[in-house]
Scaffold this motif. Structure first.
Motif, PDB file in Angstrom:
ATOM      1  N   PRO A 128       0.755  -1.375   0.296  1.00  0.00           N
ATOM      2  CA  PRO A 128      -0.219  -0.010  -0.101  1.00  0.00           C
ATOM      3  C   PRO A 128       0.715   1.420   0.420  1.00  0.00           C
ATOM      4  O   PRO A 128       0.426   2.616  -0.788  1.00  0.00           O
ATOM      5  CB  PRO A 128      -0.409  -0.303   1.089  1.00  0.00           C
ATOM      6  N   ASP A 129       1.771   0.769   0.654  1.00  0.00           N
ATOM      7  CA  ASP A 129       2.931   2.366   0.598  1.00  0.00           C
ATOM      8  C   ASP A 129       3.502   2.598  -0.609  1.00  0.00           C
ATOM      9  O   ASP A 129       3.507   3.778  -0.954  1.00  0.00           O
ATOM     10  CB  ASP A 129       4.049   2.251   1.893  1.00  0.00           C
ATOM     11  N   ASP A 130       3.441   1.616  -1.372  1.00  0.00           N
ATOM     12  CA  ASP A 130       3.897   2.037  -2.991  1.00  0.00           C
ATOM     13  C   ASP A 130       3.417   2.572  -4.240  1.00  0.00           C
ATOM     14  O   ASP A 130       3.214   3.003  -4.973  1.00  0.00           O
ATOM     15  CB  ASP A 130       5.310   0.352  -3.443  1.00  0.00           C
ATOM     16  N   HIS A 131       1.740   2.382  -3.215  1.00  0.00           N
ATOM     17  CA  HIS A 131       0.594   2.527  -4.949  1.00  0.00           C
ATOM     18  C   HIS A 131      -0.493   3.644  -3.844  1.00  0.00           C
ATOM     19  O   HIS A 131      -0.191   3.882  -2.918  1.00  0.00           O
ATOM     20  CB  HIS A 131      -0.077   1.227  -4.906  1.00  0.00           C
ATOM     21  N   ASP A 132      -1.123   4.296  -5.448  1.00  0.00           N
ATOM     22  CA  ASP A 132      -1.989   5.473  -4.532  1.00  0.00           C
ATOM     23  C   ASP A 132      -3.552   4.884  -4.067  1.00  0.00           C
ATOM     24  O   ASP A 132      -3.594   4.022  -4.853  1.00  0.00           O
ATOM     25  CB  ASP A 132      -2.208   6.098  -6.246  1.00  0.00           C
ATOM     26  N   ALA A 133      -3.938   5.484  -3.544  1.00  0.00           N
ATOM     27  CA  ALA A 133      -4.750   4.425  -2.540  1.00  0.00           C
ATOM     28  C   ALA A 133      -6.179   4.671  -3.019  1.00  0.00           C
ATOM     29  O   ALA A 133      -6.749   3.789  -2.724  1.00  0.00           O
ATOM     30  CB  ALA A 133      -4.709   5.536  -1.133  1.00  0.00           C
ATOM     31  N   ILE A 134      -6.181   5.442  -3.912  1.00  0.00           N
ATOM     32  CA  ILE A 134      -7.186   5.837  -4.627  1.00  0.00           C
ATOM     33  C   ILE A 134      -7.040   4.806  -5.396  1.00  0.00           C
ATOM     34  O   ILE A 134      -8.308   3.912  -6.097  1.00  0.00           O
ATOM     35  CB  ILE A 134      -7.378   6.690  -5.173  1.00  0.00           C
ATOM     36  N   TRP A 135      -5.957   4.347  -6.864  1.00  0.00           N
ATOM     37  CA  TRP A 135      -6.013   3.285  -7.118  1.00  0.00           C
ATOM     38  C   TRP A 135      -5.965   2.348  -6.556  1.00  0.00           C
ATOM     39  O   TRP A 135      -6.859   1.090  -7.273  1.00  0.00           O
ATOM     40  CB  TRP A 135      -4.801   3.342  -8.010  1.00  0.00           C
ATOM     41  N   LEU A 136      -6.056   2.352  -6.033  1.00  0.00           N
ATOM     42  CA  LEU A 136      -6.045   0.126  -4.962  1.00  0.00           C
ATOM     43  C   LEU A 136      -7.631   0.115  -5.054  1.00  0.00           C
ATOM     44  O   LEU A 136      -8.284  -0.664  -5.106  1.00  0.00           O
ATOM     45  CB  LEU A 136      -5.411   0.246  -3.751  1.00  0.00           C
ATOM     46  N   GLN A 137      -7.768   1.744  -4.037  1.00  0.00           N
ATOM     47  CA  GLN A 137      -9.503   1.329  -3.449  1.00  0.00           C
ATOM     48  C   GLN A 137     -10.101   0.941  -5.644  1.00  0.00           C
ATOM     49  O   GLN A 137     -11.455  -0.207  -5.316  1.00  0.00           O
ATOM     50  CB  GLN A 137     -10.069   2.615  -3.237  1.00  0.00           C
ATOM     51  N   THR A 138     -10.466   2.024  -6.290  1.00  0.00           N
ATOM     52  CA  THR A 138     -11.015   1.604  -7.444  1.00  0.00           C
ATOM     53  C   THR A 138     -10.702   0.307  -7.912  1.00  0.00           C
ATOM     54  O   THR A 138     -11.380  -0.068  -9.168  1.00  0.00           O
ATOM     55  CB  THR A 138     -10.759   2.924  -8.286  1.00  0.00           C
ATOM     56  N   SER A 139      -9.594  -0.618  -8.035  1.00  0.00           N
ATOM     57  CA  SER A 139      -9.064  -1.527  -8.479  1.00  0.00           C
ATOM     58  C   SER A 139      -9.489  -2.701  -7.649  1.00  0.00           C
ATOM     59  O   SER A 139      -9.627  -3.722  -8.205  1.00  0.00           O
ATOM     60  CB  SER A 139      -7.719  -2.066  -8.335  1.00  0.00           C
ATOM     61  N   GLY A 140     -10.308  -2.511  -6.637  1.00  0.00           N
ATOM     62  CA  GLY A 140     -10.950  -2.983  -5.666  1.00  0.00           C
ATOM     63  C   GLY A 140     -10.197  -3.928  -4.233  1.00  0.00           C
ATOM     64  O   GLY A 140     -10.641  -4.931  -3.834  1.00  0.00           O
ATOM     65  N   LEU A 141      -9.407  -3.204  -4.327  1.00  0.00           N
ATOM     66  CA  LEU A 141      -8.228  -3.778  -2.685  1.00  0.00           C
ATOM     67  C   LEU A 141      -8.996  -2.535  -2.625  1.00  0.00           C
ATOM     68  O   LEU A 141      -8.218  -1.425  -1.960  1.00  0.00           O
ATOM     69  CB  LEU A 141      -6.863  -3.743  -3.786  1.00  0.00           C
ATOM     70  N   PRO A 142      -9.390  -2.728  -1.040  1.00  0.00           N
ATOM     71  CA  PRO A 142      -9.708  -2.274   0.279  1.00  0.00           C
ATOM     72  C   PRO A 142      -8.489  -2.317   1.118  1.00  0.00           C
ATOM     73  O   PRO A 142      -8.084  -3.512   1.307  1.00  0.00           O
ATOM     74  CB  PRO A 142     -10.524  -2.330   0.730  1.00  0.00           C
ATOM     75  N   VAL A 143      -7.495  -0.698   1.471  1.00  0.00           N
ATOM     76  CA  VAL A 143      -5.964  -0.746   2.135  1.00  0.00           C
ATOM     77  C   VAL A 143      -6.208  -0.838   3.282  1.00  0.00           C
ATOM     78  O   VAL A 143      -5.436  -0.169   3.943  1.00  0.00           O
ATOM     79  CB  VAL A 143      -5.585  -0.080   1.432  1.00  0.00           C
ATOM     80  N   ASN A 144      -7.931  -0.211   4.184  1.00  0.00           N
ATOM     81  CA  ASN A 144      -7.852   0.810   5.049  1.00  0.00           C
ATOM     82  C   ASN A 144      -7.341   0.028   6.197  1.00  0.00           C
ATOM     83  O   ASN A 144      -6.816   0.133   7.595  1.00  0.00           O
ATOM     84  CB  ASN A 144      -9.646   1.365   5.403  1.00  0.00           C
ATOM     85  N   ASP A 145      -7.928  -1.377   6.246  1.00  0.00           N
ATOM     86  CA  ASP A 145      -8.186  -1.984   7.502  1.00  0.00           C
ATOM     87  C   ASP A 145      -7.030  -2.815   7.326  1.00  0.00           C
ATOM     88  O   ASP A 145      -7.206  -4.145   8.212  1.00  0.00           O
ATOM     89  CB  ASP A 145      -9.414  -2.652   7.879  1.00  0.00           C
ATOM     90  N   GLN A 146      -5.634  -2.807   6.703  1.00  0.00           N
ATOM     91  CA  GLN A 146      -4.762  -3.978   6.366  1.00  0.00           C
ATOM     92  C   GLN A 146      -3.414  -3.513   7.589  1.00  0.00           C
ATOM     93  O   GLN A 146      -3.036  -4.214   7.650  1.00  0.00           O
ATOM     94  CB  GLN A 146      -4.472  -3.804   4.985  1.00  0.00           C
ATOM     95  N   ASN A 147      -3.373  -2.450   8.404  1.00  0.00           N
ATOM     96  CA  ASN A 147      -2.395  -2.022   8.956  1.00  0.00           C
ATOM     97  C   ASN A 147      -0.673  -2.792   8.679  1.00  0.00           C
ATOM     98  O   ASN A 147      -0.267  -3.244   8.857  1.00  0.00           O
ATOM     99  CB  ASN A 147      -2.288  -2.588  10.499  1.00  0.00           C
ATOM    100  N   GLY A 148      -0.670  -1.985   7.839  1.00  0.00           N
ATOM    101  CA  GLY A 148       0.862  -2.052   6.862  1.00  0.00           C
ATOM    102  C   GLY A 148       0.998  -3.941   6.111  1.00  0.00           C
ATOM    103  O   GLY A 148       2.989  -4.399   5.965  1.00  0.00           O
ATOM    104  N   LYS A 149      -0.078  -4.478   6.363  1.00  0.00           N
ATOM    105  CA  LYS A 149      -0.026  -5.112   5.192  1.00  0.00           C
ATOM    106  C   LYS A 149       0.106  -5.396   3.607  1.00  0.00           C
ATOM    107  O   LYS A 149       0.271  -4.293   3.468  1.00  0.00           O
ATOM    108  CB  LYS A 149      -1.081  -6.480   5.581  1.00  0.00           C
ATOM    109  N   ILE A 150       0.408  -6.337   3.032  1.00  0.00           N
ATOM    110  CA  ILE A 150       0.637  -6.272   1.813  1.00  0.00           C
ATOM    111  C   ILE A 150      -0.016  -7.284   1.041  1.00  0.00           C
ATOM    112  O   ILE A 150      -0.240  -8.666   1.456  1.00  0.00           O
ATOM    113  CB  ILE A 150       2.460  -6.798   1.913  1.00  0.00           C
ATOM    114  N   ALA A 151      -0.374  -7.207  -0.197  1.00  0.00           N
ATOM    115  CA  ALA A 151      -2.054  -8.036  -1.070  1.00  0.00           C
ATOM    116  C   ALA A 151      -0.924  -8.387  -2.296  1.00  0.00           C
ATOM    117  O   ALA A 151       0.052  -7.759  -2.518  1.00  0.00           O
ATOM    118  CB  ALA A 151      -2.179  -6.905  -1.270  1.00  0.00           C
ATOM    119  N   HIS A 152      -0.717  -9.564  -1.949  1.00  0.00           N
ATOM    120  CA  HIS A 152      -0.996 -11.153  -3.381  1.00  0.00           C
ATOM    121  C   HIS A 152      -2.006 -11.210  -3.699  1.00  0.00           C
ATOM    122  O   HIS A 152      -2.804 -11.582  -3.510  1.00  0.00           O
ATOM    123  CB  HIS A 152      -0.064 -12.530  -2.396  1.00  0.00           C
ATOM    124  N   VAL A 153      -1.525 -10.724  -5.448  1.00  0.00           N
ATOM    125  CA  VAL A 153      -2.463 -10.844  -6.220  1.00  0.00           C
ATOM    126  C   VAL A 153      -2.499 -11.832  -7.229  1.00  0.00           C
ATOM    127  O   VAL A 153      -0.879 -12.224  -7.785  1.00  0.00           O
ATOM    128  CB  VAL A 153      -3.370  -9.400  -6.967  1.00  0.00           C
TER     129      VAL A 153
END
Lengths: 347, 282
Positions: free
Chosen positions: A245-270
């Motif tokens: 999440p730190d490396d990406h635009d939060a809005i971009w992630l949100q609209t792509s379908g990755l809700p980043v708010n409640d992940q406390n520093g975790k990283i998404a693997h897709v």
């Protein structure tokens, strides 16, 4: 024959090869020990065989503690990575060896030995090679002879060290199928070591993922692929896109379908096939630019580039069936919108 | 395949030396061999037969010559089997086990080659001689090592130790232990593994080492000379007998004994090339 390992630890000097390994393998399974090189998988196999002594821990085969038993008394069949066929013996003598070294009262007669050896040669479909020497055989033939030799003593457990490692790609594919069928036929509990995740997924009924001398995950191949237990397994098995999440635009992630708010520093693997790609239609969706694509048989791997944080760009891989990709009529440089269907979050 | 042959021809042409250089080098090598190896051998034989067959045979028939021959054979008979066994042990330990001091052991195996044989002999005199470390204890128990047969055997044992081990270590290292492990996993015990798997794989190298060990055991002069005391008919080996006879102007006797050693050398060479040829085939 079930295999139970408890607390297996092994150090080579200061290097910890295995760290407190607990592993249970039910009877009749075909298990892959999978991991990168140096993860301790071969050492673990050799400890089960008794070719290596663990610093601590127990090896229990079918309820019987075999930790202190010599390799020759463990009832195991071992197939070595480079086959280790006896070079001065014919194929027949190689397979007969295990029967001929039995103590006198258990040793079958020469006629029975011959019968058994020919039956095994037929099982591996190489009876016509019985009077050849190992150096007259191809790699695939040696592999099958090594397997026949290990099976001659009717082991309770079959252990194979990188069984396909030294073979050509095409031979390897055939032998994988063949090994699976053979296991189906014989139903002897088998463990093989591999660093090739595709091989593990294709052949094994159970996969044990090892890393740095620890077990990361154990389960059926589909389990491990669909529900990786941690970041290492997710990255090691199959292709994975990683979104921090730190490396990406939060809005971009949100609209792509990755809700980043409640992940406390975790990283998404897709997984690449969990990314939907469409021609960009409106500005509100998550965008990327189509850079290139590769044909992987029935699938197309699509290479996308998107803007990341700090003005850098990131590459994202997506996969979709060939037909679907054709219908999209995409060209290099086209703007596309992404939707992420599923993600695993790890620290 | 074609490409490979092609490259080879090109390389060959590129490395082709002018004819005069080739023939000069061959002439130097051949000339050296003739002058320093074949000529001495020829002299040994002609001198041995200088006074005819009967003189040759009577020289060899002398009790001292016979005793020297017997002692040489006895020494070889004791040291060669012992060093075969010790060499096998050393090679096995170095190639099959991990232990501290392994690299030191590997280096020490070559010690008898790097030390002058005279020094090797002297070591035994210092250990077992009358003034040596164990000298008083030995004389108290009426045991004689120096200036006696045991000293000769010990010195020869020391000198010829490396031959077998040095032949086996590289071979066993290259072979690895997978075949042996395979044999064990198939239920073989240690003896079955050794005699059915290890030995057939190393037998030519082992024989080769034994052959060289034997040649040296029979021919060793320096170390044996120091510990033997040159007691005629008692502690003279064949090489020592050659020296003694020569110093006494018994040329036929000296060269007749020398011809036996030279014959041994030739037989060794022939067997050696046969073994090398067999080894190359396997």
């Amino acid at each position: 024959m079930s295999i139970v390992l408890t607390n297996i630890t092994k150090n080579f000097g200061k290097f910890a090869a295995l760290n407190n390994i607990d592993l249970e393998i039910p009877e009749g399974e075909l298990v892959a020990l999978l991991g990168p090189s140096g993860c301790g998988k071969t050492t673990l196999l050799r400890i089960i065989a008794g070719l290596e002594q663990a610093d601590s821990g127990r090896v229990v085969l079918n309820g019987e503690d075999k930790t202190e038993q010599h390799v020759s008394h463990r009832g195991i069949g071992f197939v070595f990575q480079h086959y280790a066929l006896f070079r001065h013996m014919t194929v027949f003598d190689n397979i007969a060896f295990g029967l001929r070294v039995k103590p006198k009262k258990h040793r079958p007669s020469e006629a029975d030995i011959a019968k058994k050896v020919h039956a095994l040669l037929e099982l591996v479909q190489l009876d016509w090679l019985h009077d050849r020497f190992p150096d007259q055989l191809s790699g695939g033939q040696r592999q099958r002879i090594a397997l026949a030799r290990a099976l001659a003593v009717e082991p309770d457990v079959l252990l194979l060290d990188e069984p396909f490692g030294a073979l050509d790609a095409s031979v390897r594919k055939d032998l994988r199928q063949w090994l699976r069928n053979l296991h189906h036929e014989l139903n002897v509990t088998s463990i093989f070591v591999t660093h090739d995740q595709e091989e593990a997924m294709e052949v094994a009924s159970q996969v044990v993922v090892l890393n740095h001398g620890r077990i990361e995950q154990q389960g059926a191949p589909s389990d491990i692929y669909d529900h990786p237990a941690n970041a290492f397994v997710s990255r090691f098995i199959g292709q994975t896109n990683i979104f921090a999440p730190d490396d990406h635009d939060a809005i971009w992630l949100q609209t792509s379908g990755l809700p980043v708010n409640d992940q406390n520093g975790k990283i998404a693997h897709v997984r690449p096939h969990d990314i939907e790609v469409e021609k960009a239609s409106d500005e509100a969706s998550a965008h990327a630019v189509l850079k290139d694509w590769q044909h992987l048989g029935a699938l197309i791997r699509i290479e996308l580039v998107k803007n990341a944080a700090h003005g850098e760009s990131a590459t994202v891989y997506a996969e979709m069936p060939n037909e679907q990709f054709k219908r999209l009529h995409l060209h290099r440089g086209d703007k596309v919108s992404l939707r992420i269907r599923n993600a695993h979050w790890f620290h | 395949m074609n490409a490979v042959t092609h490259t080879q021809t090109i390389t060959k042409r590129a490395l082709h030396d002018p004819a005069w250089l080739k023939w000069t080098i061959i002439a130097i090598a051949l000339g050296f061999i003739l002058l320093f190896l074949c000529l001495p051998l020829w002299i040994v034989i002609t001198e041995a037969f200088a006074k005819g067959w009967s003189a040759y045979w009577s020289a060899l028939g002398q009790p001292d010559a016979q005793a020297a021959l017997r002692l040489t054979l006895l020494t070889a008979l004791i040291t060669v089997p012992l060093n075969t066994l010790l060499g096998l042990c050393a090679a096995w330990a170095i190639t099959r086990f991990e232990f501290t001091g392994k690299s030191l052991l590997t280096t020490l195996i070559d010690l008898p080659f790097s030390v002058s044989p005279v020094i090797s002999g002297l070591i035994f005199v210092l250990l077992f001689g009358a003034q040596g470390w164990f000298g008083p204890w030995l004389s108290d128990h009426d045991l004689k090592i120096i200036f006696a047969v045991p000293g000769i055997v010990l010195a020869t044992l020391f000198i010829t130790f490396p031959f077998v081990a040095r032949e086996l270590i590289p071979l066993m290292q290259e072979m690895g232990s997978e075949e042996e492990e395979a044999a064990l996993s198939l239920g073989a015990n240690g003896w079955q593994m050794f005699f059915q798997i290890t030995l057939p794989n190393i037998k030519w190298a082992l024989l080769y080492g034994v052959l060289l060990c034997n040649a040296r055991a029979m021919g060793e002069f320096g170390a044996v000379s120091v510990v033997s005391g040159h007691i005629r008919g008692m502690t003279n080996t064949l090489p020592l007998h050659v020296e003694v006879s020569y110093n006494e102007y018994d040329f036929v006797g000296a060269f007749a004994s020398a011809s036996i050693l030279a014959g041994l050398a030739i037989v060794t060479l022939v067997l050696k090339s046969v073994l090398e040829w067999r080894q190359g085939k396997h």
